[in-house]
Design a protein around this motif. Structure first.
Motif, PDB file in Angstrom:
ATOM      1  N   SER A   1      11.741 -16.470   1.707  1.00  0.00           N
ATOM      2  CA  SER A   1      12.971 -17.200   1.373  1.00  0.00           C
ATOM      3  C   SER A   1      12.668 -18.606   0.844  1.00  0.00           C
ATOM      4  CB  SER A   1      13.896 -17.292   2.593  1.00  0.00           C
ATOM      5  OG  SER A   1      13.369 -18.198   3.553  1.00  0.00           O
ATOM      6  N   THR A   2      11.431 -19.041   0.948  1.00  0.00           N
ATOM      7  CA  THR A   2      11.015 -20.350   0.443  1.00  0.00           C
ATOM      8  C   THR A   2      10.875 -20.357  -1.074  1.00  0.00           C
ATOM      9  OG1 THR A   2       8.677 -19.784   0.632  1.00  0.00           O
ATOM     10  CG2 THR A   2       9.713 -20.834   2.545  1.00  0.00           C
ATOM     11  N   GLY A   3      10.877 -19.167  -1.679  1.00  0.00           N
ATOM     12  CA  GLY A   3      10.632 -19.069  -3.117  1.00  0.00           C
ATOM     13  C   GLY A   3       9.149 -19.009  -3.435  1.00  0.00           C
ATOM     14  N   ALA A   4       8.329 -18.810  -2.423  1.00  0.00           N
ATOM     15  CA  ALA A   4       6.877 -18.774  -2.597  1.00  0.00           C
ATOM     16  C   ALA A   4       6.449 -17.557  -3.410  1.00  0.00           C
ATOM     17  CB  ALA A   4       6.197 -18.756  -1.238  1.00  0.00           C
ATOM     18  N   ASP A   5       5.222 -17.641  -3.937  1.00  0.00           N
ATOM     19  CA  ASP A   5       4.661 -16.558  -4.730  1.00  0.00           C
ATOM     20  C   ASP A   5       4.236 -15.362  -3.873  1.00  0.00           C
ATOM     21  OD1 ASP A   5       4.819 -18.210  -7.028  1.00  0.00           O
ATOM     22  OD2 ASP A   5       2.943 -19.176  -6.445  1.00  0.00           O
ATOM     23  N   PHE A   6       3.782 -15.643  -2.645  1.00  0.00           N
ATOM     24  CA  PHE A   6       3.202 -14.598  -1.804  1.00  0.00           C
ATOM     25  C   PHE A   6       3.251 -15.046  -0.349  1.00  0.00           C
ATOM     26  CE2 PHE A   6      -0.555 -12.850   0.375  1.00  0.00           C
ATOM     27  CZ  PHE A   6      -0.372 -11.493   0.148  1.00  0.00           C
ATOM     28  N   ALA A   7       3.457 -14.096   0.547  1.00  0.00           N
ATOM     29  CA  ALA A   7       3.415 -14.395   1.981  1.00  0.00           C
ATOM     30  C   ALA A   7       2.771 -13.214   2.692  1.00  0.00           C
ATOM     31  CB  ALA A   7       4.816 -14.641   2.521  1.00  0.00           C
ATOM     32  N   GLU A   8       2.117 -13.508   3.812  1.00  0.00           N
ATOM     33  CA  GLU A   8       1.511 -12.426   4.581  1.00  0.00           C
ATOM     34  C   GLU A   8       1.623 -12.716   6.072  1.00  0.00           C
ATOM     35  OE1 GLU A   8      -2.638 -11.960   3.739  1.00  0.00           O
ATOM     36  OE2 GLU A   8      -3.092 -14.044   4.126  1.00  0.00           O
ATOM     37  N   ILE A   9       1.617 -11.635   6.831  1.00  0.00           N
ATOM     38  CA  ILE A   9       1.632 -11.695   8.281  1.00  0.00           C
ATOM     39  C   ILE A   9       0.453 -10.863   8.751  1.00  0.00           C
ATOM     40  CG2 ILE A   9       2.923 -11.125  10.369  1.00  0.00           C
ATOM     41  CD1 ILE A   9       5.479 -11.167   8.594  1.00  0.00           C
ATOM     42  N   TYR A  10      -0.333 -11.417   9.652  1.00  0.00           N
ATOM     43  CA  TYR A  10      -1.444 -10.610  10.155  1.00  0.00           C
ATOM     44  C   TYR A  10      -1.607 -10.782  11.652  1.00  0.00           C
ATOM     45  CZ  TYR A  10      -4.159 -14.905   9.826  1.00  0.00           C
ATOM     46  OH  TYR A  10      -4.592 -16.185   9.966  1.00  0.00           O
ATOM     47  N   TYR A  11      -2.156  -9.743  12.260  1.00  0.00           N
ATOM     48  CA  TYR A  11      -2.363  -9.690  13.701  1.00  0.00           C
ATOM     49  C   TYR A  11      -3.866  -9.712  13.965  1.00  0.00           C
ATOM     50  CZ  TYR A  11      -2.582  -7.589  18.357  1.00  0.00           C
ATOM     51  OH  TYR A  11      -2.850  -7.335  19.671  1.00  0.00           O
ATOM     52  N   GLU A  12      -4.260 -10.468  14.972  1.00  0.00           N
ATOM     53  CA  GLU A  12      -5.670 -10.551  15.322  1.00  0.00           C
ATOM     54  C   GLU A  12      -5.829 -10.268  16.815  1.00  0.00           C
ATOM     55  OE1 GLU A  12      -8.824 -13.538  13.776  1.00  0.00           O
ATOM     56  OE2 GLU A  12      -7.848 -14.463  15.508  1.00  0.00           O
ATOM     57  N   ASP A  13      -6.787  -9.419  17.133  1.00  0.00           N
ATOM     58  CA  ASP A  13      -7.097  -9.077  18.521  1.00  0.00           C
ATOM     59  C   ASP A  13      -8.618  -9.101  18.645  1.00  0.00           C
ATOM     60  OD1 ASP A  13      -7.301  -8.097  21.084  1.00  0.00           O
ATOM     61  OD2 ASP A  13      -6.208  -6.238  20.683  1.00  0.00           O
ATOM     62  N   VAL A  14      -9.142 -10.133  19.296  1.00  0.00           N
ATOM     63  CA  VAL A  14     -10.589 -10.333  19.392  1.00  0.00           C
ATOM     64  C   VAL A  14     -11.015 -10.211  20.849  1.00  0.00           C
ATOM     65  CG1 VAL A  14     -12.471 -11.964  19.011  1.00  0.00           C
ATOM     66  CG2 VAL A  14     -10.568 -11.877  17.402  1.00  0.00           C
ATOM     67  N   LYS A  15     -12.056  -9.423  21.083  1.00  0.00           N
ATOM     68  CA  LYS A  15     -12.617  -9.272  22.426  1.00  0.00           C
ATOM     69  C   LYS A  15     -14.107  -9.567  22.352  1.00  0.00           C
ATOM     70  CE  LYS A  15      -9.155  -5.916  23.593  1.00  0.00           C
ATOM     71  NZ  LYS A  15      -8.793  -4.536  23.671  1.00  0.00           N
ATOM     72  N   ASN A  16     -14.564 -10.468  23.219  1.00  0.00           N
ATOM     73  CA  ASN A  16     -15.978 -10.836  23.271  1.00  0.00           C
ATOM     74  C   ASN A  16     -16.510 -10.629  24.682  1.00  0.00           C
ATOM     75  OD1 ASN A  16     -16.117 -11.877  20.610  1.00  0.00           O
ATOM     76  ND2 ASN A  16     -15.139 -13.743  21.300  1.00  0.00           N
ATOM     77  N   LYS A  17     -17.772 -10.224  24.773  1.00  0.00           N
ATOM     78  CA  LYS A  17     -18.481 -10.185  26.047  1.00  0.00           C
ATOM     79  C   LYS A  17     -19.765 -10.975  25.884  1.00  0.00           C
ATOM     80  CE  LYS A  17     -17.040  -6.120  28.505  1.00  0.00           C
ATOM     81  NZ  LYS A  17     -17.416  -4.861  29.129  1.00  0.00           N
TER      82      LYS A  17
END
Length: 92
Positions: A7-23
């Protein structure tokens, strides 16, 4: 939420999900001393407008919070866009 970002009039937008697990395994003189686990989850919003890009993220994954985060990012870009328009006004 993508509609909110665009709705900002931007050229491109994205949504991403991150799930990081470290040991991490800690050894002391060849003996296992400890095992540490780190889990990290979150969602990021990114908007590209011409040569500029904007980013917001949250690790509170409720729908209401994510919607509010997207709205706040979009409103900030809209305000900045209005300032740019005022700055580029030609006076004759």
């Amino acid at each position: 939420m993508l509609n909110i970002l665009l709705s900002t009039g931007a050229d491109f937008a994205e949504i991403y999900y991150e799930d990081v697990k470290n040991k991490i395994y800690d050894f002391n003189t060849s003996k296992l001393d400890a095992i540490n686990t780190n889990n990290r989850k979150g969602i990021g919003f990114r908007i590209f407008d011409n040569e500029d890009y904007y980013y917001a993220s949250s690790n509170i994954l409720s729908f209401d919070n994510l919607k509010e985060t997207a709205k706040r990012l979009s409103e900030k870009i809209k305000r900045k866009s209005n300032l740019k328009k005022k700055e580029t006004k030609h006076i004759f």
